[in-house]
Design a protein around this motif. Structure first.
Motif, short mmCIF file in Angstrom:
data_model
loop_
_atom_site.label_atom_id
_atom_site.label_comp_id
_atom_site.label_asym_id
_atom_site.label_seq_id
_atom_site.Cartn_x
_atom_site.Cartn_y
_atom_site.Cartn_z
N ASP A 65 -6.72 62.12 20.22
CA ASP A 65 -8.02 61.94 20.86
C ASP A 65 -8.94 61.27 19.84
O ASP A 65 -8.47 60.68 18.86
N GLN A 66 -10.22 61.35 20.03
CA GLN A 66 -11.16 60.67 19.14
C GLN A 66 -11.07 61.16 17.70
O GLN A 66 -11.41 60.43 16.78
N GLU A 67 -10.64 62.38 17.51
CA GLU A 67 -10.61 62.96 16.17
C GLU A 67 -9.25 62.84 15.49
O GLU A 67 -9.11 63.22 14.33
N GLY A 68 -8.25 62.35 16.22
CA GLY A 68 -6.94 62.17 15.60
C GLY A 68 -5.83 62.89 16.34
O GLY A 68 -5.94 63.24 17.52
N LEU A 69 -4.75 63.12 15.62
CA LEU A 69 -3.58 63.77 16.17
C LEU A 69 -3.88 65.23 16.52
O LEU A 69 -4.40 65.98 15.70
N PHE A 70 -3.56 65.65 17.77
CA PHE A 70 -3.77 67.04 18.10
C PHE A 70 -2.55 67.74 18.69
O PHE A 70 -2.52 68.96 18.78
N PHE A 71 -1.51 66.99 19.05
CA PHE A 71 -0.37 67.63 19.69
C PHE A 71 0.84 66.73 19.58
O PHE A 71 0.74 65.50 19.67
N ALA A 72 2.01 67.34 19.35
CA ALA A 72 3.28 66.61 19.35
C ALA A 72 4.29 67.45 20.11
O ALA A 72 4.26 68.68 20.05
N SER A 73 5.17 66.79 20.84
CA SER A 73 6.17 67.55 21.60
C SER A 73 7.47 66.77 21.68
O SER A 73 7.50 65.54 21.59
N ARG A 74 8.55 67.54 21.82
CA ARG A 74 9.88 66.96 22.01
C ARG A 74 10.46 67.52 23.29
O ARG A 74 10.50 68.74 23.50
N THR A 75 10.90 66.63 24.18
CA THR A 75 11.59 67.03 25.40
C THR A 75 13.02 66.51 25.36
O THR A 75 13.33 65.56 24.63
N ASN A 76 13.88 67.15 26.16
CA ASN A 76 15.26 66.68 26.22
C ASN A 76 15.50 65.89 27.50
O ASN A 76 14.56 65.56 28.22
N ALA A 77 16.75 65.59 27.78
CA ALA A 77 17.08 64.74 28.92
C ALA A 77 16.70 65.37 30.25
O ALA A 77 16.54 64.66 31.25
N GLU A 78 16.53 66.70 30.29
CA GLU A 78 16.09 67.38 31.51
C GLU A 78 14.58 67.64 31.49
O GLU A 78 14.08 68.40 32.32
N ALA A 79 13.88 67.01 30.56
CA ALA A 79 12.43 67.14 30.43
C ALA A 79 11.99 68.57 30.13
O ALA A 79 10.88 68.98 30.45
#
Length: 234
Positions: A65-79
């Motif tokens: 967002d405006q302030e930078g990185l706030f979230f990271a996620s990893r999903t697999n082939a089935e989401a």
């Protein structure tokens, strides 16, 4: 659920994050290749990449967002929500083994997917998630990309005794096996609040704005926390 945003060298399943190569640009970890940037409503830009270190079908998403990185996620082939990292405070969440009813993108493409699974956080908290995703039969075209609309609802019961609920519509791309946010309602215990993190622009390698960290839409109107709830999960 996640607040204030920092760049950090943090250990992910695929390796560490690295600082931007230049102002306003994100560089994925070594061994990873970026393939998509999505500018969304609610002051959010998301960068997607895959890594040779991960299982086939796994995808990473980093949200800014405006302030930078706030979230990271990893999903697999089935989401499925395999792994996510919230910032400030930094908390890593992982999908527990042995789900009662694992989320399945494949089943969703058949019309309906129900799910029931547990999540654990490295701060000692845990939660149980139950809900469904259903195709509505409608499609939309956003920035030249055709997406299928879903309707969904889920409840997350947390180990601290609190419960949150979310319902509404999202969008999926069957070929990419990805969910994108849409107009939804979220209830953290005080009643449902509307939000909309729908995608507005899809940007690919070689196009202006690819792997940008600067959101473009609705930033002045978004209150702290709005974008993160709109982004959560999918």
């Amino acid at each position: 659920m996640r607040k204030l945003f920092i760049f950090s060298l943090i250990a992910l399943g695929a390796g560490p994050f690295v600082p931007p190569a230049a102002a306003g640009a994100f560089t994925p970890p070594a061994g990873c290749t970026g393939w998509l940037t999505v500018q969304s409503r609610a002051c959010r830009v998301s960068n997607y990449y895959t890594c040779t270190q991960d299982a086939a079908g796994d995808q990473w998403r980093t949200d800014f967002d405006q302030e930078g990185l706030f979230f990271a996620s990893r999903t697999n082939a089935e989401a499925q929500w395999v792994e996510s990292i919230e910032m400030n405070p930094m908390v890593r969440q992982t999908l527990d083994d042995g789900a009662e009813d694992p989320a399945s993108f494949t089943e969703l493409l058949g019309g309906l997917d129900t799910f029931a699974f547990n999540l654990s956080r490295d701060n000692g908290e845990s939660s149980s998630v139950r809900g469904f995703d259903r195709l509505t039969g409608k499609t939309v075209v956003i920035d030249g990309i055709t997406l299928s609309q879903t309707e969904f609802e889920f409840t997350e019961d947390k180990s601290d005794g609190t419960t949150s609920k979310q319902r509404g519509n999202e969008f999926v791309n069957p070929d990419w096996r990805l969910f994108f946010a849409g107009p939804t309602e979220w209830d953290g215990g005080s009643g449902f609040v509307p939000m909309d993190g729908s995608p507005l622009q899809f940007i690919f390698p070689g196009e202006a704005g690819f792997f940008s960290t600067e959101p473009l839409f609705e930033c002045d109107a978004v209150l702290s926390g709005y974008a993160t709830e709109a982004a959560y999960g999918k």
